[in-house]
Scaffold this motif. Sequence first.
Motif, PDB file in Angstrom:
ATOM      1  N   ASP A  44       0.855  -1.189   0.000  1.00  0.00           N
ATOM      2  CA  ASP A  44       0.000   0.000   0.000  1.00  0.00           C
ATOM      3  C   ASP A  44       0.890   1.239   0.000  1.00  0.00           C
ATOM      4  O   ASP A  44       1.219   1.772   1.068  1.00  0.00           O
ATOM      5  N   PRO A  45       1.315   1.712  -1.158  1.00  0.00           N
ATOM      6  CA  PRO A  45       2.237   2.855  -1.223  1.00  0.00           C
ATOM      7  C   PRO A  45       1.708   4.117  -0.540  1.00  0.00           C
ATOM      8  O   PRO A  45       2.458   4.831   0.130  1.00  0.00           O
ATOM      9  N   LYS A  46       0.423   4.394  -0.704  1.00  0.00           N
ATOM     10  CA  LYS A  46      -0.131   5.611  -0.097  1.00  0.00           C
ATOM     11  C   LYS A  46      -0.099   5.547   1.426  1.00  0.00           C
ATOM     12  O   LYS A  46       0.213   6.533   2.103  1.00  0.00           O
ATOM     13  N   ALA A  47      -0.402   4.381   1.980  1.00  0.00           N
ATOM     14  CA  ALA A  47      -0.360   4.223   3.431  1.00  0.00           C
ATOM     15  C   ALA A  47       1.070   4.350   3.949  1.00  0.00           C
ATOM     16  O   ALA A  47       1.310   4.928   5.018  1.00  0.00           O
ATOM     17  N   ALA A  48       2.039   3.834   3.192  1.00  0.00           N
ATOM     18  CA  ALA A  48       3.439   3.959   3.587  1.00  0.00           C
ATOM     19  C   ALA A  48       3.864   5.422   3.614  1.00  0.00           C
ATOM     20  O   ALA A  48       4.540   5.880   4.536  1.00  0.00           O
ATOM     21  N   ALA A  49       3.453   6.178   2.599  1.00  0.00           N
ATOM     22  CA  ALA A  49       3.776   7.600   2.560  1.00  0.00           C
ATOM     23  C   ALA A  49       3.150   8.333   3.741  1.00  0.00           C
ATOM     24  O   ALA A  49       3.789   9.185   4.370  1.00  0.00           O
ATOM     25  N   GLN A  50       1.921   8.004   4.065  1.00  0.00           N
ATOM     26  CA  GLN A  50       1.254   8.621   5.209  1.00  0.00           C
ATOM     27  C   GLN A  50       1.994   8.338   6.504  1.00  0.00           C
ATOM     28  O   GLN A  50       2.088   9.197   7.379  1.00  0.00           O
ATOM     29  N   TYR A  51       2.527   7.135   6.631  1.00  0.00           N
ATOM     30  CA  TYR A  51       3.285   6.774   7.830  1.00  0.00           C
ATOM     31  C   TYR A  51       4.450   7.740   8.029  1.00  0.00           C
ATOM     32  O   TYR A  51       4.661   8.269   9.118  1.00  0.00           O
ATOM     33  N   PHE A  52       5.214   7.973   6.968  1.00  0.00           N
ATOM     34  CA  PHE A  52       6.380   8.837   7.099  1.00  0.00           C
ATOM     35  C   PHE A  52       5.991  10.298   7.302  1.00  0.00           C
ATOM     36  O   PHE A  52       6.681  11.034   8.003  1.00  0.00           O
ATOM     37  N   MET A  53       4.905  10.705   6.708  1.00  0.00           N
ATOM     38  CA  MET A  53       4.466  12.085   6.906  1.00  0.00           C
ATOM     39  C   MET A  53       3.922  12.302   8.316  1.00  0.00           C
ATOM     40  O   MET A  53       4.151  13.348   8.929  1.00  0.00           O
ATOM     41  N   GLN A  54       3.231  11.325   8.873  1.00  0.00           N
ATOM     42  CA  GLN A  54       2.634  11.473  10.189  1.00  0.00           C
ATOM     43  C   GLN A  54       3.615  11.175  11.320  1.00  0.00           C
ATOM     44  O   GLN A  54       3.615  11.857  12.349  1.00  0.00           O
ATOM     45  N   ARG A  55       4.442  10.147  11.136  1.00  0.00           N
ATOM     46  CA  ARG A  55       5.321   9.718  12.239  1.00  0.00           C
ATOM     47  C   ARG A  55       6.670  10.435  12.230  1.00  0.00           C
ATOM     48  O   ARG A  55       7.294  10.590  13.275  1.00  0.00           O
ATOM     49  N   MET A  56       7.145  10.850  11.032  1.00  0.00           N
ATOM     50  CA  MET A  56       8.481  11.434  10.927  1.00  0.00           C
ATOM     51  C   MET A  56       8.470  12.828  10.318  1.00  0.00           C
ATOM     52  O   MET A  56       9.522  13.373   9.991  1.00  0.00           O
TER      53      MET A  56
END
Length: 274
Positions: free
Chosen positions: A180-192
Motif C-alpha cells: 500500500d504505497p499511499k499508506a506507507a507515505a502517510q506513515y512517514f508524513m505522520q510519524r516522521m
Amino acid sequence: MLASATVLAQAPLAQTPPAPVVSTNAALPPKLTGIAHVAIRVANLDASRAFYAKLGYAQPFTLTGKNGEVTEAFIKIDDRQYIELYPGDAAHAPAFLHVCFEAQNLPGLYPTYTANGIVAPPVKKAGAGNLLMAWKGPEDQTEEITEYQPGSRHSNDFGKDLGADRVSTHMVGAVVPMQDPKAAAQYFMQRMNFTNSGTREGAVLTSPPGLHDAYFGFRSSSAPERLALIFQVASAKSTLLRLQQLGIEATVRNERVLTHDPDGNLLVFTSEKL
C-alpha cells in the motif's frame, strides 16, 4: 529465615539499564540531513561489487562473519552515502532491505519520533561505530536512521575512496515496493514529519522536512522493478554515452538514463532538479 535467604539468593539480579548514548552533535538542532545508505540483498556478491566498481564506486570496507566470510560490503557513493550489499543464499533471495537516513543529533530526534507513535528501542552504537535507531515501520519493513561519529569506519574514510570516474556523486532518492504505497507515505508524513513530494510514474514521493535532494518513494509491489535508486548527474546525454562505453546496457526515458544492476534493480540517472 533460611527459606527467605534461599529465595533471595535465587532471585535474579536487577539489570542496570545501559547508559543513554550521547551524540557528538548534542548541541546542534536534531534533524535529518539526507540518505545515508540503501541496503539490498544480492544473488552474487562478487557480481554486484564488480558492477558498482565499473560505475566508479569503491568498496572501502566490509563486515565479516566468524568464518571470515563477507557478510556486508559497503559501496561508497560519496562521503556520506553508501549502498550496502548483503550476500543472499538458498534461504534468502535477492531483495530490498531498507533505506537509512542520516541525522544530526539523533538522540535529540528520538523523543519526537516516539511521541509521534514510532515504537523503537533506544538509540545505540552500531558495529561500524555510528549511532543507530532501528525499528519496524509500515508492512514490517525495517527503518533506520544513523549518525556518523568520530572514529567510525565511515568517518575514518572521509575524503578517501572517492574515485574521479564515478558516474554520479550523489544519490537523491530511493523508490521501494510496498503493498500500500499511499499508506506507507502517510506513515512517514505522520510519524516522521516528512513532506508530500507528489506522485511520479506511479510512485508516491516523500521527503524529510527541509530537504530537497533526499526522496523516499513507494510504488506497488507488483511493479516490474523491485527497487529504484535515483542518482543526480550533470548531463543525461553524457551519462548515457559513458554507460555505453563501459558496456552497460542503458536506455533513455523522459530525459533520464535507466539501467539495471545484476539483480534487476533499476538505477535512474537524472540531471533534473527533483
